[in-house]
Design a protein around this motif. Structure first.
Motif, PDB file in Angstrom:
ATOM      1  N   PHE A  95      10.839  10.396 -25.582  1.00 27.24           N
ATOM      2  CA  PHE A  95      12.224   9.944 -25.541  1.00 27.24           C
ATOM      3  C   PHE A  95      12.840  10.132 -26.917  1.00 27.24           C
ATOM      4  CE2 PHE A  95      15.703   6.936 -25.626  1.00 27.24           C
ATOM      5  CZ  PHE A  95      16.220   6.969 -24.333  1.00 27.24           C
ATOM      6  N   ASP A  96      13.966  10.847 -26.983  1.00 32.09           N
ATOM      7  CA  ASP A  96      14.681  11.082 -28.242  1.00 32.09           C
ATOM      8  C   ASP A  96      15.597   9.891 -28.518  1.00 32.09           C
ATOM      9  OD1 ASP A  96      16.681  11.985 -30.181  1.00 32.09           O
ATOM     10  OD2 ASP A  96      15.805  13.970 -29.896  1.00 32.09           O
ATOM     11  N   LEU A  97      15.326   9.172 -29.602  1.00 30.23           N
ATOM     12  CA  LEU A  97      16.082   7.960 -29.918  1.00 30.23           C
ATOM     13  C   LEU A  97      17.482   8.264 -30.431  1.00 30.23           C
ATOM     14  CD1 LEU A  97      13.154   6.035 -31.605  1.00 30.23           C
ATOM     15  CD2 LEU A  97      14.233   5.450 -29.427  1.00 30.23           C
ATOM     16  N   ARG A  98      17.709   9.487 -30.900  1.00 28.85           N
ATOM     17  CA  ARG A  98      19.050   9.859 -31.358  1.00 28.85           C
ATOM     18  C   ARG A  98      19.931  10.254 -30.177  1.00 28.85           C
ATOM     19  NH1 ARG A  98      16.511  14.104 -35.499  1.00 28.85           N
ATOM     20  NH2 ARG A  98      15.521  14.533 -33.489  1.00 28.85           N
ATOM     21  N   LEU A  99      19.350  11.056 -29.254  1.00 29.92           N
ATOM     22  CA  LEU A  99      20.103  11.509 -28.089  1.00 29.92           C
ATOM     23  C   LEU A  99      20.106  10.474 -26.971  1.00 29.92           C
ATOM     24  CD1 LEU A  99      18.744  15.180 -27.918  1.00 29.92           C
ATOM     25  CD2 LEU A  99      20.874  14.387 -28.958  1.00 29.92           C
ATOM     26  N   LYS A 100      19.211   9.478 -27.094  1.00 28.79           N
ATOM     27  CA  LYS A 100      19.058   8.420 -26.081  1.00 28.79           C
ATOM     28  C   LYS A 100      18.736   9.012 -24.703  1.00 28.79           C
ATOM     29  CE  LYS A 100      20.227   4.859 -28.753  1.00 28.79           C
ATOM     30  NZ  LYS A 100      20.353   5.557 -30.047  1.00 28.79           N
ATOM     31  N   LYS A 101      17.802   9.953 -24.670  1.00 30.52           N
ATOM     32  CA  LYS A 101      17.397  10.529 -23.386  1.00 30.52           C
ATOM     33  C   LYS A 101      15.990  11.115 -23.490  1.00 30.52           C
ATOM     34  CE  LYS A 101      19.170  15.254 -23.974  1.00 30.52           C
ATOM     35  NZ  LYS A 101      20.050  16.294 -23.381  1.00 30.52           N
ATOM     36  N   LEU A 102      15.372  11.312 -22.307  1.00 28.90           N
ATOM     37  CA  LEU A 102      14.063  11.964 -22.256  1.00 28.90           C
ATOM     38  C   LEU A 102      14.223  13.436 -22.603  1.00 28.90           C
ATOM     39  CD1 LEU A 102      12.251  10.691 -19.024  1.00 28.90           C
ATOM     40  CD2 LEU A 102      11.700  10.115 -21.386  1.00 28.90           C
ATOM     41  N   VAL A 103      13.350  13.938 -23.466  1.00 29.86           N
ATOM     42  CA  VAL A 103      13.366  15.366 -23.785  1.00 29.86           C
ATOM     43  C   VAL A 103      12.116  16.063 -23.264  1.00 29.86           C
ATOM     44  CG1 VAL A 103      14.869  15.143 -25.791  1.00 29.86           C
ATOM     45  CG2 VAL A 103      12.394  14.899 -26.079  1.00 29.86           C
ATOM     46  N   TYR A 104      11.118  15.261 -22.837  1.00 27.94           N
ATOM     47  CA  TYR A 104       9.917  15.861 -22.246  1.00 27.94           C
ATOM     48  C   TYR A 104       9.323  14.897 -21.233  1.00 27.94           C
ATOM     49  CZ  TYR A 104       5.160  17.520 -21.576  1.00 27.94           C
ATOM     50  OH  TYR A 104       3.998  17.950 -21.000  1.00 27.94           O
ATOM     51  N   LYS A 105       8.941  15.423 -20.076  1.00 21.75           N
ATOM     52  CA  LYS A 105       8.236  14.646 -19.063  1.00 21.75           C
ATOM     53  C   LYS A 105       7.187  15.549 -18.431  1.00 21.75           C
ATOM     54  CE  LYS A 105       8.830  11.860 -14.881  1.00 21.75           C
ATOM     55  NZ  LYS A 105       9.810  11.250 -13.941  1.00 21.75           N
ATOM     56  N   SER A 106       5.946  15.105 -18.463  1.00 23.36           N
ATOM     57  CA  SER A 106       4.855  15.916 -17.921  1.00 23.36           C
ATOM     58  C   SER A 106       4.820  15.794 -16.401  1.00 23.36           C
ATOM     59  CB  SER A 106       3.520  15.443 -18.492  1.00 23.36           C
ATOM     60  OG  SER A 106       3.150  14.192 -17.923  1.00 23.36           O
ATOM     61  N   SER A 107       4.028  16.648 -15.786  1.00 23.05           N
ATOM     62  CA  SER A 107       3.660  16.410 -14.402  1.00 23.05           C
ATOM     63  C   SER A 107       2.710  15.214 -14.406  1.00 23.05           C
ATOM     64  CB  SER A 107       2.989  17.644 -13.808  1.00 23.05           C
ATOM     65  OG  SER A 107       1.853  17.994 -14.574  1.00 23.05           O
ATOM     66  N   VAL A 108       2.286  14.758 -13.241  1.00 28.35           N
ATOM     67  CA  VAL A 108       1.369  13.618 -13.186  1.00 28.35           C
ATOM     68  C   VAL A 108       0.123  13.960 -13.989  1.00 28.35           C
ATOM     69  CG1 VAL A 108      -0.034  12.165 -11.701  1.00 28.35           C
ATOM     70  CG2 VAL A 108       2.232  12.883 -10.954  1.00 28.35           C
ATOM     71  N   CYS A 109      -0.184  13.114 -14.997  1.00 32.15           N
ATOM     72  CA  CYS A 109      -1.223  13.491 -15.952  1.00 32.15           C
ATOM     73  C   CYS A 109      -2.503  12.683 -15.813  1.00 32.15           C
ATOM     74  CB  CYS A 109      -0.702  13.361 -17.386  1.00 32.15           C
ATOM     75  SG  CYS A 109      -0.171  11.694 -17.796  1.00 32.15           S
ATOM     76  N   SER A 110      -2.405  11.443 -15.393  1.00 36.62           N
ATOM     77  CA  SER A 110      -3.610  10.631 -15.335  1.00 36.62           C
ATOM     78  C   SER A 110      -3.339   9.387 -14.499  1.00 36.62           C
ATOM     79  CB  SER A 110      -4.052  10.204 -16.744  1.00 36.62           C
ATOM     80  OG  SER A 110      -5.146   9.313 -16.678  1.00 36.62           O
TER      81      SER A 110
END
Length: 552
Positions: free
Chosen positions: A30-45
């Motif tokens: 999560f980018d605290l400056r843009l206030k949004k997710l910038v990366y989300k993986s597929s189901v990882c664990s």
């Protein structure tokens, strides 16, 4: 949805974490400056157990859906898979980029000995550089390879180094750049100690003359220091501004993670008894929290919660949380935490919510051995597992029987890990009769724990070495008192549990079956220790426990 294992990057611009969406875990940035997710993986664990690790350049590494599979998310969000050939269970320590190489340091256990492994990753190829034995002398990350004993040959130097490292380990719990920070008490004065590693000098700042104030350093930013205070179930946040201590926030729940974004803002992972872990921004000047992710979790309905101090033997008083919906109703569940050096707080728990939704009353006591009071309170169970702490539970049972005017069969005792060990020993050695015992991920044979679990060091630290002169290992092992059991037991245990291996529970169950004792045994195939359970297991566990309590 719930946030777990959050870590901020060194630039204080992003936060990495795992997100549990009904048992499907993804890794997120999560980018605290843009206030949004910038990366989300597929189901990882299904069971992430270790936090992601950042390097100074903004690259982050996290564990995938296998013990030795990791993913590297580079600063430009390019993804690389890092697969180790070793069969050991590795835990991430550090990540560093040198030219085009990534240096990954991990910790693993081999034949009861803690070792570090250094891997070099380049162009999707992984090479083991070296492994070495370490002494975990400092909680601060001070160039681990340089402080290994194998590099210190002179015996006098070894002894001096051990002493200095012990002092560092005791007093300094936070590192920021080239300085170590810690809070200690000298002559009834609470002091902040700052150890400058470059200058090899220590500075002291007086925080308070209050004898009852105890603080821990959470974060440091531009000489601003963030502290937390824990009093019973209450948490307070303080800052040090221009050498002056100031209380800034008193959350209703618990801040499990708090870091400066800048001088005016903190990013926090906040949770309460009725609300899952979520990410908030705390404005220091306004003392207001704002939810930033996920945006559909707060606020949810809080259950009734009473803090009580319950008297027990030796003139002690135990901090207890009493949770209920509407009003206190039967049955009463006394829930014992694991550890043993742990404590209950006001954080969210699926099982708690499920029990309260069934109009049950849940009491969570911090018995002796818990870390919510003094050091002597926490250490009172040294060489006494299943002793004074078990007698605390007996005193609680008697107190609530009288206070709530209920019968013993309307009280259930539930525990996980060490708490389950107490359930086993109360049911067997102490012959306690109640509605039933619910034992989750516990242990019944101290010798087996010492010899075959990855908790050997913990057992040895509390009980001493296992040898023919130490009869305590047998005297306090529930497996030798099965014939005394009078109440029914629900036994829940994971087949992949390495903290409390299943085999000892199998032996215990065989003995119960031979003695015609009442029990339900649920060994779970894809389940490790208690805190690693998936959402599906949590739901099934709640159903099993509620059915067990409601059965005759």
């Amino acid at each position: 949805m719930e946030v777990f294992l959050a870590r901020m990057n060194q630039g204080r611009s992003s936060i990495a974490f795992f997100l549990d969406d009904k048992g499907l875990f993804t890794f997120n940035v999560f980018d605290l400056r843009l206030k949004k997710l910038v990366y989300k993986s597929s189901v990882c664990s299904s069971n992430p157990t270790q936090a992601p690790v950042w390097d100074k350049d903004g690259n982050v590494i996290y564990q995938g859906n296998q013990e030795n599979l990791f993913y590297l998310v580079k600063e430009n969000l390019e993804i690389s898979k890092v697969e180790l050939s070793s069969n050991h269970q590795h835990h991430l320590i550090s990540l560093e980029k040198i030219k085009s190489n990534f240096i990954i340091t991990l910790k693993f256990l081999e034949n009861g000995i803690t070792k570090n492994a250094i891997y070099i990753f380049n162009k999707n190829k992984v090479k083991l550089y070296k492994t070495f034995t370490v002494n975990s002398l400092s909680t601060c990350d001070i160039d681990k390879e340089k402080i290994t004993r194998e590099n210190i040959k002179d015996e006098t130097t070894k002894n001096k180094f051990d002493h200095e490292s012990e002092v560092i380990n005791k007093n300094y719990k936070h590192k920021e750049k080239d300085k170590l920070y810690g809070v200690i008490r000298e002559n009834n004065k609470l002091l902040l100690k700052i150890l400058d590693l470059k200058k090899s000098q220590v500075n002291s700042i007086l925080l308070s003359n209050d004898r009852n104030l105890n603080l821990n350093v959470l974060d440091v930013y531009n000489d601003n220091v963030l502290f937390e205070e824990n009093i019973g179930f209450q948490q307070n946040l303080y800052v040090l501004e221009e050498d002056r201590l100031k209380k800034i926030y008193k959350p209703k729940g618990i801040m499990e993670f708090s870091k400066y974004i800048n001088s005016d803002e903190l990013v926090c992972v906040y949770t309460s008894e009725g609300n899952p872990r979520s990410i908030f921004i705390l404005q220091l000047n306004e003392e207001k929290m704002k939810l930033i992710f996920p945006n559909n979790t707060h606020p949810q309905k809080e259950f009734e919660s009473i803090e009580a101090k319950i008297p027990v033997r030796d003139k002690e008083k135990l901090n207890c949380l009493i949770n209920f919906k509407g009003k206190i109703k039967k049955p009463i569940i006394i829930w014992l935490h694991g550890g043993p050096n742990a404590k209950w707080d006001r954080s969210f728990h699926y099982l708690l919510c499920d029990l309260l939704a069934q109009d049950m009353t849940v009491i969570r006591p911090n018995i002796r051995g818990s870390t919510d009071q003094s050091k002597s309170f926490a250490s009172s169970i040294m060489n006494d597992w299943g002793g004074i702490d078990a007698r605390d539970v007996i005193d609680l049972i008697n107190f609530f029987k009288k206070e709530f005017k209920i019968q013993e069969n309307e009280i259930y005792i539930m525990g996980e890990s060490y708490g389950a060990f107490l359930c086993y020993i109360l049911a067997s050695k102490y012959k306690i009769s109640c509605g039933g015992f619910i034992c989750i991920s516990g242990f019944v044979d101290l010798s087996y724990q010492y010899l075959f679990s990855n908790s050997r060091r913990l057992v040895k630290d509390f009980l001493g070495p296992l040898n023919k002169n130490n009869i305590f290992y047998k005297v306090r092992s529930p497996i030798y008192y099965v014939e005394n059991i009078e109440s029914k037991l629900l036994i829940i245990h994971g087949k992949k549990d390495t903290h409390c291996p299943l085999k000892q529970i199998d032996f215990f169950v065989e003995k119960m079956r031979d003695k015609n004792k009442k029990f339900i045994y649920w060994p779970i195939e894809e389940y490790g220790h208690f805190y690693t359970s998936s959402f599906t297991i949590k739901r099934l566990m709640s159903e099993k426990i509620i059915k067990f309590i409601n059965s005759e």
